[in-house]
Design a protein around this motif. Structure first.
Motif, PDB file in Angstrom:
ATOM      1  N   HIS A   1       0.412  -4.080   0.690  1.00  0.00           N
ATOM      2  CA  HIS A   1       0.405  -5.497   0.339  1.00  0.00           C
ATOM      3  C   HIS A   1      -0.805  -5.832  -0.535  1.00  0.00           C
ATOM      4  O   HIS A   1      -0.707  -6.633  -1.461  1.00  0.00           O
ATOM      5  N   SER A   2      -1.945  -5.235  -0.190  1.00  0.00           N
ATOM      6  CA  SER A   2      -3.201  -5.505  -0.911  1.00  0.00           C
ATOM      7  C   SER A   2      -3.728  -4.218  -1.524  1.00  0.00           C
ATOM      8  O   SER A   2      -3.836  -3.196  -0.832  1.00  0.00           O
ATOM      9  N   LEU A   3      -4.069  -4.288  -2.808  1.00  0.00           N
ATOM     10  CA  LEU A   3      -4.631  -3.134  -3.517  1.00  0.00           C
ATOM     11  C   LEU A   3      -6.027  -3.510  -4.009  1.00  0.00           C
ATOM     12  O   LEU A   3      -6.184  -4.503  -4.730  1.00  0.00           O
ATOM     13  N   VAL A   4      -7.012  -2.745  -3.590  1.00  0.00           N
ATOM     14  CA  VAL A   4      -8.401  -3.025  -3.955  1.00  0.00           C
ATOM     15  C   VAL A   4      -8.907  -1.920  -4.878  1.00  0.00           C
ATOM     16  O   VAL A   4      -8.826  -0.726  -4.535  1.00  0.00           O
ATOM     17  N   VAL A   5      -9.418  -2.322  -6.036  1.00  0.00           N
ATOM     18  CA  VAL A   5      -9.921  -1.355  -7.013  1.00  0.00           C
ATOM     19  C   VAL A   5     -11.449  -1.319  -6.918  1.00  0.00           C
ATOM     20  O   VAL A   5     -12.132  -2.300  -7.233  1.00  0.00           O
TER      21      VAL A   5
ATOM     22  N   ARG B   1     -10.458  -6.201  10.788  1.00  0.00           N
ATOM     23  CA  ARG B   1      -9.501  -7.303  10.938  1.00  0.00           C
ATOM     24  C   ARG B   1      -8.146  -6.815  11.437  1.00  0.00           C
ATOM     25  O   ARG B   1      -7.195  -7.586  11.528  1.00  0.00           O
ATOM     26  N   GLY B   2      -8.074  -5.523  11.740  1.00  0.00           N
ATOM     27  CA  GLY B   2      -6.824  -4.971  12.236  1.00  0.00           C
ATOM     28  C   GLY B   2      -5.855  -4.550  11.151  1.00  0.00           C
ATOM     29  O   GLY B   2      -4.696  -4.225  11.436  1.00  0.00           O
ATOM     30  N   ARG B   3      -6.319  -4.554   9.913  1.00  0.00           N
ATOM     31  CA  ARG B   3      -5.469  -4.118   8.806  1.00  0.00           C
ATOM     32  C   ARG B   3      -5.365  -2.593   8.805  1.00  0.00           C
ATOM     33  O   ARG B   3      -6.328  -1.892   9.116  1.00  0.00           O
ATOM     34  N   ARG B   4      -4.187  -2.087   8.454  1.00  0.00           N
ATOM     35  CA  ARG B   4      -4.015  -0.634   8.303  1.00  0.00           C
ATOM     36  C   ARG B   4      -4.505  -0.262   6.900  1.00  0.00           C
ATOM     37  O   ARG B   4      -3.878  -0.619   5.904  1.00  0.00           O
ATOM     38  N   VAL B   5      -5.624   0.454   6.852  1.00  0.00           N
ATOM     39  CA  VAL B   5      -6.348   0.672   5.593  1.00  0.00           C
ATOM     40  C   VAL B   5      -6.347   2.145   5.217  1.00  0.00           C
ATOM     41  O   VAL B   5      -6.680   3.016   6.040  1.00  0.00           O
TER      42      VAL B   5
ATOM     43  N   THR C   1       0.765   9.349  -6.465  1.00  0.00           N
ATOM     44  CA  THR C   1       0.018  10.565  -6.809  1.00  0.00           C
ATOM     45  C   THR C   1       1.033  11.684  -6.993  1.00  0.00           C
ATOM     46  O   THR C   1       2.239  11.482  -6.781  1.00  0.00           O
ATOM     47  N   ALA C   2       0.542  12.866  -7.365  1.00  0.00           N
ATOM     48  CA  ALA C   2       1.452  13.995  -7.579  1.00  0.00           C
ATOM     49  C   ALA C   2       2.220  14.328  -6.305  1.00  0.00           C
ATOM     50  O   ALA C   2       3.383  14.746  -6.357  1.00  0.00           O
ATOM     51  N   GLU C   3       1.585  14.094  -5.143  1.00  0.00           N
ATOM     52  CA  GLU C   3       2.187  14.514  -3.874  1.00  0.00           C
ATOM     53  C   GLU C   3       3.183  13.494  -3.310  1.00  0.00           C
ATOM     54  O   GLU C   3       4.242  13.849  -2.809  1.00  0.00           O
ATOM     55  N   LEU C   4       2.800  12.184  -3.367  1.00  0.00           N
ATOM     56  CA  LEU C   4       3.643  11.183  -2.724  1.00  0.00           C
ATOM     57  C   LEU C   4       3.341   9.800  -3.259  1.00  0.00           C
ATOM     58  O   LEU C   4       2.375   9.598  -3.991  1.00  0.00           O
ATOM     59  N   SER C   5       4.180   8.861  -2.858  1.00  0.00           N
ATOM     60  CA  SER C   5       3.957   7.453  -3.193  1.00  0.00           C
ATOM     61  C   SER C   5       3.617   6.695  -1.923  1.00  0.00           C
ATOM     62  O   SER C   5       4.101   7.009  -0.838  1.00  0.00           O
ATOM     63  N   ARG C   6       2.765   5.672  -2.078  1.00  0.00           N
ATOM     64  CA  ARG C   6       2.358   4.851  -0.943  1.00  0.00           C
ATOM     65  C   ARG C   6       2.482   3.390  -1.356  1.00  0.00           C
ATOM     66  O   ARG C   6       2.181   3.043  -2.496  1.00  0.00           O
ATOM     67  N   GLN C   7       2.862   2.544  -0.419  1.00  0.00           N
ATOM     68  CA  GLN C   7       2.990   1.124  -0.716  1.00  0.00           C
ATOM     69  C   GLN C   7       2.010   0.310   0.119  1.00  0.00           C
ATOM     70  O   GLN C   7       1.638   0.703   1.219  1.00  0.00           O
TER      71      GLN C   7
ATOM     72  N   MET D   1       8.038   7.333   1.788  1.00  0.00           N
ATOM     73  CA  MET D   1       7.122   6.316   1.240  1.00  0.00           C
ATOM     74  C   MET D   1       6.220   5.802   2.362  1.00  0.00           C
ATOM     75  O   MET D   1       6.694   5.149   3.295  1.00  0.00           O
ATOM     76  N   GLN D   2       4.932   6.118   2.293  1.00  0.00           N
ATOM     77  CA  GLN D   2       3.987   5.612   3.299  1.00  0.00           C
ATOM     78  C   GLN D   2       3.759   4.114   3.094  1.00  0.00           C
ATOM     79  O   GLN D   2       3.677   3.646   1.964  1.00  0.00           O
ATOM     80  N   GLN D   3       3.642   3.382   4.192  1.00  0.00           N
ATOM     81  CA  GLN D   3       3.407   1.939   4.133  1.00  0.00           C
ATOM     82  C   GLN D   3       2.022   1.614   4.705  1.00  0.00           C
ATOM     83  O   GLN D   3       1.672   2.076   5.794  1.00  0.00           O
ATOM     84  N   TRP D   4       1.250   0.824   3.953  1.00  0.00           N
ATOM     85  CA  TRP D   4      -0.092   0.415   4.379  1.00  0.00           C
ATOM     86  C   TRP D   4      -0.261  -1.084   4.148  1.00  0.00           C
ATOM     87  O   TRP D   4       0.422  -1.659   3.307  1.00  0.00           O
ATOM     88  N   ASP D   5      -1.178  -1.679   4.885  1.00  0.00           N
ATOM     89  CA  ASP D   5      -1.536  -3.064   4.582  1.00  0.00           C
ATOM     90  C   ASP D   5      -2.422  -3.124   3.349  1.00  0.00           C
ATOM     91  O   ASP D   5      -2.237  -3.962   2.470  1.00  0.00           O
ATOM     92  N   VAL D   6      -3.413  -2.208   3.320  1.00  0.00           N
ATOM     93  CA  VAL D   6      -4.419  -2.207   2.244  1.00  0.00           C
ATOM     94  C   VAL D   6      -4.640  -0.782   1.752  1.00  0.00           C
ATOM     95  O   VAL D   6      -4.849   0.130   2.569  1.00  0.00           O
ATOM     96  N   ILE D   7      -4.600  -0.601   0.449  1.00  0.00           N
ATOM     97  CA  ILE D   7      -5.057   0.663  -0.153  1.00  0.00           C
ATOM     98  C   ILE D   7      -6.253   0.339  -1.039  1.00  0.00           C
ATOM     99  O   ILE D   7      -6.202  -0.602  -1.849  1.00  0.00           O
ATOM    100  N   ILE D   8      -7.306   1.088  -0.847  1.00  0.00           N
ATOM    101  CA  ILE D   8      -8.529   0.898  -1.632  1.00  0.00           C
ATOM    102  C   ILE D   8      -8.736   2.151  -2.479  1.00  0.00           C
ATOM    103  O   ILE D   8      -8.721   3.269  -1.956  1.00  0.00           O
ATOM    104  N   ILE D   9      -8.911   1.948  -3.765  1.00  0.00           N
ATOM    105  CA  ILE D   9      -9.094   3.068  -4.688  1.00  0.00           C
ATOM    106  C   ILE D   9     -10.587   3.204  -5.000  1.00  0.00           C
ATOM    107  O   ILE D   9     -11.173   2.338  -5.652  1.00  0.00           O
TER     108      ILE D   9
END
Length: 393
Positions: free
Chosen positions: A153-157, A25-29, A145-151, A1-9
């Motif tokens: 804190h912030s999800l941006v659509v 801002r130093g966030r892992r994006v 996704t079909a390949e993997l899951s990612r987590q 499970m990959q860990q991120w601060d922010v995932i943007i779709i």
């Protein structure tokens, strides 16, 4: 499970801008997109030169159920801020008309600029990602996704609207909003050509390619610019603009000679050339092929100008200054530049773009119920809403 601060779709204009700002801002994006390349709409916009903003952009240039919502973002990241970024990267640009700014060379310059900024902010990008599910538990979002899951804190659509499905547009963002309890306002195609009724098509399709400066009006909203006759209906900037205000059944009132008082013109021509035919005089004002079609439709009777009386001159002038088209519909999302409607702004913070009842979930760009006029305004909303969310996500 990959860990991120922010995932943007969505790696379009809004998503890229948000990723850059969050990364600074130093966030892992992580920026995800379903396509093979980023910024697909940017690359094809403005005939490949990208109308990237408008020097006159302001809240009055946007449609939304809450017309005040866009004010905060547009005031905090303005057109001048984006122009400064373009200048920083030494991208040559010019004003075309009405404040519209275009790249001198290619829209690719804008995408390269954004990718350069994203790289400097350590943003990671994953393309050709088909998301199969999104869930929320214990303060974290899981994006699968079909390949993997990612987590994260912030999800941006930033997945855009339904316009231009051949560029990968889907309803994903709207479905995700509803999954988390946000209301989605009715959607329709905007900045889109209008189509003929069958009777009009039979007449006007023969003059496809003819254009002229007009004012187009729907329900009291008026836009002055060029109108273009096509095989399928009416297009050109004036029509694309007015399409955002048009609803099925509405009439479009077109002033075919907005710069000229037709009654005065005909009276003057009558004095100077009494033997001249009406159609010959009108061909000095309007494209000749259009005049022939108006004659065919009995908008006027062809006769010597001397045969006209003041009443008939006024009638003809009124017809040309307020010609009524009743479109059959629009060409739909296939050719629409944007989607009107979307995530209800009542459910979002105008300061942060975060969902009020769902912490850590943000919506930006076209997926939100904010739609700009033609001419760089929708890009400015993308930059502004993306920048704002990037300060908080």
């Amino acid at each position: 499970m990959q860990q991120w601060d922010v995932i943007i779709i969505g790696a379009g204009a809004a998503g890229l801008m948000c990723a850059i700002e969050a990364g600074k801002r130093g966030r892992r994006v992580l920026l995800l997109d379903n396509g093979k390349r980023v910024g697909r709409k940017i690359l094809m916009s403005g005939g490949g030169r990208c109308n990237f903003t408008n020097i006159y952009a302001g809240p009055e240039n946007f449609l939304s159920q809450n017309k005040h919502f866009c004010k905060s973002a547009l005031s905090r990241y303005t057109q001048w801020d984006f122009i400064a970024l373009v200048q920083k990267h030494a991208i040559a640009y010019h004003e075309k008309t009405l404040g519209q700014l275009f790249c001198d060379d290619s829209a690719k310059d804008i995408v390269d600029m954004l990718l350069s900024e994203a790289k400097a902010a350590n943003v990671q990008i994953a393309l050709q990602q088909t998301i199969t599910g999104v869930s929320f538990a214990d303060g974290r979002y899981t994006v699968t996704t079909a390949e993997l899951s990612r987590q994260c804190h912030s999800l941006v659509v930033a997945s855009g609207g339904l316009s231009l499905p051949n560029l990968g547009a889907t309803a994903f963002g709207f479905q995700l909003a509803e999954q988390f309890g946000l209301k989605v306002l009715p959607l329709r195609a905007a900045l889109v050509p209008l189509t003929w009724q069958p009777a009009d098509k039979a007449v006007f399709e023969e003059i496809s390619g003819v254009s002229l400066p007009v004012t187009a009006e729907v329900n009291g909203t008026v836009f002055p610019e060029d109108m273009l006759f096509t095989h399928r209906g009416l297009s050109g900037p004036a029509i694309l603009q007015i399409s955002s205000y048009w609803q099925p059944g509405d009439e479009v009132i077109v002033n075919m000679a907005p710069q000229t008082d037709v009654a005065d013109f005909l009276a003057t021509q009558q004095q100077a050339h009494p033997e001249q035919e009406v159609k010959t005089a009108l061909a000095k004002l309007l494209p000749k092929r259009l005049v022939e079609k108006l004659l065919e439709l009995k908008v006027f009777t062809n006769q010597p100008l001397k045969a006209l009386n003041p009443k008939s001159i006024k009638q003809l002038a009124d017809n040309l200054h307020a010609y009524v088209f009743k479109p059959n519909g629009t060409e739909g999302y296939r050719t629409a530049e944007v989607t009107i409607g979307g995530v209800d702004t009542d459910y979002l913070s105008s300061k942060t773009m975060e969902a009020k009842q769902q912490p850590g979930l943000y919506f930006i760009g076209e997926v939100v119920d904010v739609t700009g006029w033609l001419g760089g305004y929708n890009f400015q909303w993308a930059w502004a809403s993306g920048w704002v969310a990037g300060q908080y996500c």
